[in-house]
Design a protein around this motif. Structure first.
Motif, PDB file in Angstrom:
ATOM      1  N   GLU A  74       0.836  -1.201   0.000  1.00 49.60           N
ATOM      2  CA  GLU A  74       0.000   0.000   0.000  1.00 49.60           C
ATOM      3  C   GLU A  74       0.875   1.258   0.000  1.00 49.60           C
ATOM      4  O   GLU A  74       0.606   2.214  -0.724  1.00 49.60           O
ATOM      5  N   ARG A  77       2.401   1.708  -3.438  1.00 47.91           N
ATOM      6  CA  ARG A  77       1.386   2.169  -4.396  1.00 47.91           C
ATOM      7  C   ARG A  77       1.186   3.678  -4.274  1.00 47.91           C
ATOM      8  O   ARG A  77       1.085   4.383  -5.274  1.00 47.91           O
ATOM      9  N   ARG A  78       1.132   4.183  -3.036  1.00 49.20           N
ATOM     10  CA  ARG A  78       0.981   5.639  -2.825  1.00 49.20           C
ATOM     11  C   ARG A  78       2.199   6.390  -3.367  1.00 49.20           C
ATOM     12  O   ARG A  78       2.053   7.428  -4.015  1.00 49.20           O
ATOM     13  N   ALA A  80       4.181   5.414  -5.721  1.00 50.14           N
ATOM     14  CA  ALA A  80       4.122   5.328  -7.185  1.00 50.14           C
ATOM     15  C   ALA A  80       3.157   6.370  -7.741  1.00 50.14           C
ATOM     16  O   ALA A  80       3.473   7.059  -8.718  1.00 50.14           O
ATOM     17  N   GLU A  81       1.990   6.473  -7.135  1.00 45.31           N
ATOM     18  CA  GLU A  81       1.020   7.470  -7.602  1.00 45.31           C
ATOM     19  C   GLU A  81       1.604   8.873  -7.529  1.00 45.31           C
ATOM     20  O   GLU A  81       1.470   9.660  -8.465  1.00 45.31           O
ATOM     21  N   ASP A  82       2.268   9.194  -6.409  1.00 41.94           N
ATOM     22  CA  ASP A  82       2.884  10.513  -6.255  1.00 41.94           C
ATOM     23  C   ASP A  82       3.965  10.757  -7.306  1.00 41.94           C
ATOM     24  O   ASP A  82       4.171  11.888  -7.738  1.00 41.94           O
ATOM     25  N   LYS A  84       3.948   9.530 -10.288  1.00 42.84           N
ATOM     26  CA  LYS A  84       3.351   9.349 -11.626  1.00 42.84           C
ATOM     27  C   LYS A  84       3.819   8.055 -12.285  1.00 42.84           C
ATOM     28  O   LYS A  84       4.031   7.981 -13.482  1.00 42.84           O
ATOM     29  N   LEU A  85       3.971   7.014 -11.454  1.00 46.91           N
ATOM     30  CA  LEU A  85       4.320   5.677 -11.921  1.00 46.91           C
ATOM     31  C   LEU A  85       3.086   4.803 -11.733  1.00 46.91           C
ATOM     32  O   LEU A  85       2.363   4.965 -10.749  1.00 46.91           O
ATOM     33  N   ASP A  86       2.857   3.900 -12.642  1.00 43.21           N
ATOM     34  CA  ASP A  86       1.699   3.010 -12.551  1.00 43.21           C
ATOM     35  C   ASP A  86       1.756   2.217 -11.248  1.00 43.21           C
ATOM     36  O   ASP A  86       2.680   1.430 -11.042  1.00 43.21           O
ATOM     37  N   PRO A  87       0.790   2.424 -10.336  1.00 41.15           N
ATOM     38  CA  PRO A  87       0.792   1.715  -9.059  1.00 41.15           C
ATOM     39  C   PRO A  87       0.714   0.196  -9.220  1.00 41.15           C
ATOM     40  O   PRO A  87       1.286  -0.544  -8.415  1.00 41.15           O
ATOM     41  N   GLU A  91       3.336  -2.387  -7.630  1.00 37.92           N
ATOM     42  CA  GLU A  91       2.903  -3.515  -6.798  1.00 37.92           C
ATOM     43  C   GLU A  91       3.475  -4.824  -7.319  1.00 37.92           C
ATOM     44  O   GLU A  91       3.962  -5.653  -6.547  1.00 37.92           O
TER      45      GLU A  91
END
Length: 128
Positions: A74, A77-78, A80-82, A84-87, A91
């Protein structure tokens, strides 16, 4: 070519192609540097997880920690989102690493359980 005349179409393409090739060489050099950094970072990570595996084996802790793994996934994933990478990619990548780490921890635990405890300050667990 005389001064004031435009380069022939083939010459302009050749210059553009050379500029593209030079840019490609530059970008690939950066990718190579990043790949080297990733390898070194993974090596450092696995040095740490090796020590975690040894600690777990000495204290008879399970090789896997599903709650920790879920929290890490988790968290990644956060991140990655920050970034700009595919979460989903992040994962998958972390799941691959976790799988490798758990296998290493299982091997360490197996080795510890089959040794006679030499070099360990812990009393080996009785065989079942």
């Amino acid at each position: 070519m005389s001064e004031g005349t435009a380069p022939a179409a083939g010459d302009a393409t050749s210059v553009a192609d050379e500029a593209a090739r030079e840019r490609l060489r530059y970008l690939r050099g950066s990718i190579d540097n990043l790949d080297a950094a990733l390898v070194h970072l993974l090596a450092e990570r696995f040095k740490c997880t090796q020590q975690v595996g040894e600690l777990k084996a000495r204290h008879h802790l399970p090789p896997a920690d599903p709650a920790r793994e879920a929290a890490q996934i988790e968290r990644l994933r956060r991140l990655a989102e920050d970034a700009k990478l595919d979460p989903a990619f992040a994962e998958k990548f972390l799941n691959f690493i976790i799988g490798e780490v758990v296998q290493h921890h299982k091997a360490i635990a197996h080795q510890a359980s089959t040794s006679n405890g030499e070099g360990s300050d812990e009393t080996p667990a009785p065989a079942e």
